[in-house]
Design an enzyme around this catalytic site. Sequence first.
Site, PDB file in Angstrom:
ATOM      1  CG  ASP A  77     125.270  13.788  41.355  1.00  0.00           C
ATOM      2  OD1 ASP A  77     124.113  13.975  40.925  1.00  0.00           O
ATOM      3  OD2 ASP A  77     125.533  13.637  42.562  1.00  0.00           O
ATOM      4  CE1 TYR A  85     125.628  15.954  48.329  1.00  0.00           C
ATOM      5  CE2 TYR A  85     126.294  16.360  46.065  1.00  0.00           C
ATOM      6  CZ  TYR A  85     125.734  15.539  47.019  1.00  0.00           C
ATOM      7  OH  TYR A  85     125.271  14.290  46.648  1.00  0.00           O
ATOM      8  CE  LYS A 102     122.385  13.770  44.380  1.00  0.00           C
ATOM      9  NZ  LYS A 102     123.592  14.530  43.995  1.00  0.00           N
TER      10      LYS A 102
END
Length: 332
Positions: free
Chosen positions: A44, A49, A75
């Site tokens: 994931d 990030y 995401k």
Amino acid sequence: MGKLFKDKLGFGTAPLGNMFRNIPEEEVMATLNTAWEQGIRYFDTAPFYGAGLAETRLGRMLANHHRDEYVLSTKIGRVISDELEDPITRDLGEKGGLFEFGNKNKMIVDYSADGTLRSIEQSLKRLNTDRLDIVYIHDIAQDFYGDEWLIHFETARKGAFKALTKLKEEGVIKGWGLGVNRVEPIEITLELGEAKPDISLLAGRYTLLDHEKALQRLMPNALKEGMEVVVGGPYSSGILAGGNHFEYQKASPEIIAKVEKIKSLTNRYGISIKAAALQFSLANPAVAAAIPGASKPDRIVEDKAALNEKIPTEFWEEMRKEHLVAEDAPLA
């Protein structure tokens, strides 16, 4: 959706976006390669990030493996711009500064349908792949946006929800849901009933240190609606794995005291606190997988050992007796 996961242990790549420190490239690749060698096949990530850094790093490792061998989620909610800015002062809500050592690209908050598709397109390029399995709508919650979080939620309801539902119906992705640090956005989504998330990622809210709200409200509804849950941050930002962070900040004296109580019991029964934390998160029938983060190879090996460690029933009984877990929480 649970059939997607060959194993209940996945890998969360947030640390690889240079969370808290500047991680050398060789250390990153060694960590990712160790995860693969340990049999982990669910990865994931997110544009947030390190402003794309974690995705790019993960993509370099996954390029060495056949696409059908692993499950991949990322995401949406932030589109990465070519414009640069200082990551230390970048406006990222309460979590500002998490990735001050990440890329300097400006991140634009966008939960619209168009922003969703642009974010996915960017992620595919950074990940060097042609498809995603799961897409989460990232951080539409109060911890990032304060009282304005419902404005972003409404944008996502009208935009991202519909865009991802269409991608699912077209077979472009296998499932979608929310990726948040709070239970409320997932609860509201289920209560609205307008969209049907297949799976959602709940970070830090179903751990040994914080699980009451999710246990009583979210997990039963998830089971009822057929939505599976992935637990992110089963070690509560590291405090349950030998670190000193809780909720992405230095742990308070109260949290440290609670962890010490748990440690005294794990020591007495000769088990690791990591095993207790990980197996607790996975024991709930609504949970499909847990995805600890790591930035060092030996942490991956510890995670795999924690998954398989035998924990005596007596330990859990004493945890209940000491009120360190909820009375009705499912236990490993």
